[in-house]
Design an enzyme around this catalytic site. Structure first.
Site, PDB file in Angstrom:
ATOM      1  N   ARG A  40       0.864  -1.180   0.000  1.00 16.00           N
ATOM      2  CA  ARG A  40       0.000   0.000   0.000  1.00 16.00           C
ATOM      3  C   ARG A  40       0.900   1.230   0.000  1.00 16.00           C
ATOM      4  O   ARG A  40       2.006   1.218   0.545  1.00 16.00           O
ATOM      5  CB  ARG A  40      -0.906   0.001   1.222  1.00 16.00           C
ATOM      6  CG  ARG A  40      -1.796  -1.247   1.339  1.00 16.00           C
ATOM      7  CD  ARG A  40      -2.569  -1.259   2.643  1.00 16.00           C
ATOM      8  NE  ARG A  40      -3.405  -2.438   2.783  1.00 16.00           N
ATOM      9  CZ  ARG A  40      -3.011  -3.577   3.339  1.00 16.00           C
ATOM     10  NH1 ARG A  40      -1.785  -3.686   3.845  1.00 16.00           N
ATOM     11  NH2 ARG A  40      -3.827  -4.613   3.417  1.00 16.00           N
ATOM     12  N   LYS A  90      -1.816  -2.639   7.977  1.00 12.00           N
ATOM     13  CA  LYS A  90      -3.000  -2.287   8.750  1.00 12.00           C
ATOM     14  C   LYS A  90      -2.980  -2.995  10.098  1.00 12.00           C
ATOM     15  O   LYS A  90      -2.537  -4.133  10.213  1.00 12.00           O
ATOM     16  CB  LYS A  90      -4.262  -2.678   7.980  1.00 12.00           C
ATOM     17  CG  LYS A  90      -4.506  -1.822   6.735  1.00 12.00           C
ATOM     18  CD  LYS A  90      -5.817  -2.189   6.077  1.00 12.00           C
ATOM     19  CE  LYS A  90      -6.122  -1.290   4.885  1.00 12.00           C
ATOM     20  NZ  LYS A  90      -7.412  -1.650   4.248  1.00 12.00           N
ATOM     21  N   HIS A 142      -2.786   2.883  -6.022  1.00 10.72           N
ATOM     22  CA  HIS A 142      -3.234   1.533  -5.691  1.00 10.72           C
ATOM     23  C   HIS A 142      -3.219   0.626  -6.926  1.00 10.72           C
ATOM     24  O   HIS A 142      -3.207  -0.606  -6.794  1.00 10.72           O
ATOM     25  CB  HIS A 142      -4.631   1.570  -5.082  1.00 10.72           C
ATOM     26  CG  HIS A 142      -4.852   0.543  -4.016  1.00 10.72           C
ATOM     27  ND1 HIS A 142      -4.202   0.567  -2.797  1.00 10.72           N
ATOM     28  CD2 HIS A 142      -5.622  -0.581  -3.987  1.00 10.72           C
ATOM     29  CE1 HIS A 142      -4.589  -0.466  -2.060  1.00 10.72           C
ATOM     30  NE2 HIS A 142      -5.435  -1.184  -2.770  1.00 10.72           N
ATOM     31  N   ARG A 186      -0.315  -1.674  -6.871  1.00  5.97           N
ATOM     32  CA  ARG A 186      -0.553  -2.842  -6.010  1.00  5.97           C
ATOM     33  C   ARG A 186      -1.371  -3.891  -6.772  1.00  5.97           C
ATOM     34  O   ARG A 186      -1.067  -5.084  -6.714  1.00  5.97           O
ATOM     35  CB  ARG A 186      -1.279  -2.382  -4.748  1.00  5.97           C
ATOM     36  CG  ARG A 186      -1.663  -3.480  -3.758  1.00  5.97           C
ATOM     37  CD  ARG A 186      -2.196  -2.803  -2.495  1.00  5.97           C
ATOM     38  NE  ARG A 186      -2.858  -3.714  -1.576  1.00  5.97           N
ATOM     39  CZ  ARG A 186      -2.230  -4.445  -0.653  1.00  5.97           C
ATOM     40  NH1 ARG A 186      -0.909  -4.410  -0.585  1.00  5.97           N
ATOM     41  NH2 ARG A 186      -2.910  -5.215   0.173  1.00  5.97           N
ATOM     42  N   HIS A 246      -2.907  -9.116   3.145  1.00  8.66           N
ATOM     43  CA  HIS A 246      -4.354  -9.261   3.329  1.00  8.66           C
ATOM     44  C   HIS A 246      -4.635 -10.087   4.578  1.00  8.66           C
ATOM     45  O   HIS A 246      -3.933 -11.055   4.870  1.00  8.66           O
ATOM     46  CB  HIS A 246      -4.987  -9.955   2.123  1.00  8.66           C
ATOM     47  CG  HIS A 246      -5.078  -9.089   0.910  1.00  8.66           C
ATOM     48  ND1 HIS A 246      -5.183  -9.585  -0.374  1.00  8.66           N
ATOM     49  CD2 HIS A 246      -5.090  -7.731   0.783  1.00  8.66           C
ATOM     50  CE1 HIS A 246      -5.256  -8.585  -1.228  1.00  8.66           C
ATOM     51  NE2 HIS A 246      -5.198  -7.452  -0.551  1.00  8.66           N
ATOM     52  N   TYR A 269      -8.784 -10.720  -7.462  1.00 11.71           N
ATOM     53  CA  TYR A 269      -7.898 -10.577  -8.616  1.00 11.71           C
ATOM     54  C   TYR A 269      -8.128 -11.673  -9.645  1.00 11.71           C
ATOM     55  O   TYR A 269      -7.782 -11.493 -10.821  1.00 11.71           O
ATOM     56  CB  TYR A 269      -6.436 -10.562  -8.161  1.00 11.71           C
ATOM     57  CG  TYR A 269      -6.098  -9.340  -7.344  1.00 11.71           C
ATOM     58  CD1 TYR A 269      -6.090  -8.075  -7.935  1.00 11.71           C
ATOM     59  CD2 TYR A 269      -5.817  -9.421  -5.987  1.00 11.71           C
ATOM     60  CE1 TYR A 269      -5.805  -6.938  -7.191  1.00 11.71           C
ATOM     61  CE2 TYR A 269      -5.537  -8.292  -5.227  1.00 11.71           C
ATOM     62  CZ  TYR A 269      -5.527  -7.053  -5.842  1.00 11.71           C
ATOM     63  OH  TYR A 269      -5.259  -5.932  -5.104  1.00 11.71           O
TER      64      TYR A 269
END
Length: 340
Positions: A165, A190, A263, A266, A289, A298
């Site tokens: 990110r 995150k 993004h 990514r 993730h 994806y």
């Protein structure tokens, strides 16, 4: 002029931001800033709605009716998208849940606020990513490049390499990078989760050159900084990427038809890892993730995988190849990614 005494709402807001979000929930500074922005917007709206000063607001101004009007204001007056509207509502829901424990006498109205539903919007469009020729164009240096152009190349190369990110890349310091084999970077994602991501030798060379041209540095020096020596911002990266895409559009016209943002880099990493035959679990860990669900998105965007599936259904029309099989095409993809 006497100052208003702290009331229940003001005390609750202070505890919400000083104690609950950072200490009990352990949220990142970026998430807390997002919650702060939502609450600031609401307080300004509520003050204007009631023709009062913000410092005079109390829980009587935090009602389901007022929140509903605020959400309508975001869409009609501020022209916010449904996604932004729902993000603001999520922040207000979080505050309402906290306030319910702090001020149980307000529980009935706070439950009404919590009962305001999120709004369904149109499904997101296809994932926007870059093809090989487009990536190579973005990473190609002009003749006699400036130090800033070399910085931009190292930045975009690292983002392609790691699929990180944009904020994860901007939070990197010199001490987070290992420039001896095995080359790698330490990313903070995150929820404060840390992961290590391998980088290829070519990326390590670019980062070493970047650090050398930025000397003197220490382990806490931001890896990517602007002209003034301050850490780059997300808005800065978006500006640099848009500028680079515009510069490459004449050589690679397909870039003009795409809406590229940080993004997208990514997304590009994820798609090309998938094309190379890397399994979903590894890609999920690579990207940081929490579950496999975001990674599975994806698969819907990979047009080559769809072509392979079509080849299995109509083998006489297209040569079949097992999806996920690492054949010559996938090996070429891996070699290409290492050259970035």
């Amino acid at each position: 002029m006497t100052r208003p005494a702290p009331n229940a709402l003001s005390r609750c807001i202070v505890r919400f931001f000083q104690d609950y979000l950072p200490r009990l929930r352990g949220l990142s500074a970026h998430t807390i800033h997002s919650y702060r922005d939502a609450l600031v917007l609401y307080l300004r709206f509520a003050a204007a709605r009631g023709e009062r000063r913000i410092e005079d607001l109390d829980f009587d101004d935090f009602t389901a009716a007022a929140v509903g009007e605020f959400l309508a204001h975001l869409e009609a007056e501020r022209e916010n998208s449904i996604g932004t509207r729902n993000a603001r509502l999520a922040a207000l829901h979080t505050f309402a849940r906290f306030a319910a424990g702090e001020c149980p006498e307000r529980l009935t109205e706070l439950q009404r606020v919590l009962g305001i539903p999120f709004k369904r919007g149109p499904r997101r469009g296809p994932v926007e990513y870059l093809e090989e020729a487009e990536v190579e164009a973005l990473l190609k240096l002009p003749p006699d490049p400036t130090p800033l152009e070399r910085r931009d190349q190292a930045l975009f190369a690292l983002m392609f390499n790691t699929g990180a990110r944009v904020q994860e890349v901007l939070d990197l310091t010199v001490g987070d990078v290992r420039l001896e084999p095995p080359y790698q970077v330490r990313l903070r994602g995150k929820g404060g989760k840390t992961r290590s991501c391998p980088i290829w030798a070519r990326t390590a060379v670019r980062l070493r050159e970047l650090i050398e041209q930025s000397s003197p540095v220490d382990g806490d020096t931001p890896l990517f900084s602007n002209r003034r020596g301050n850490k780059l911002t997300r808005f800065g990266v978006r500006y640099l990427l848009n500028k680079r895409v515009e510069a490459c559009a004449d050589a690679v016209p397909t870039l003009r038809a795409k809406r590229i943002h940080p993004h997208s880099l990514r997304h590009t990493t994820a798609i090309h890892l998938l094309k190379a035959g890397v399994d979903f679990a590894t890609i999920s860990q690579w990207l940081g993730h929490a579950t496999l669900m975001p990674t599975m998105e994806y698969a819907r965007a990979d047009i080559d995988a769809k072509r392979q599936a079509l080849a299995q259904v109509f083998p006489d029309v297209m040569p079949a190849r097992k999806i996920g099989h690492v054949g010559p095409a996938q090996l070429d993809m891996v070699k290409w990614m290492r050259r970035l």
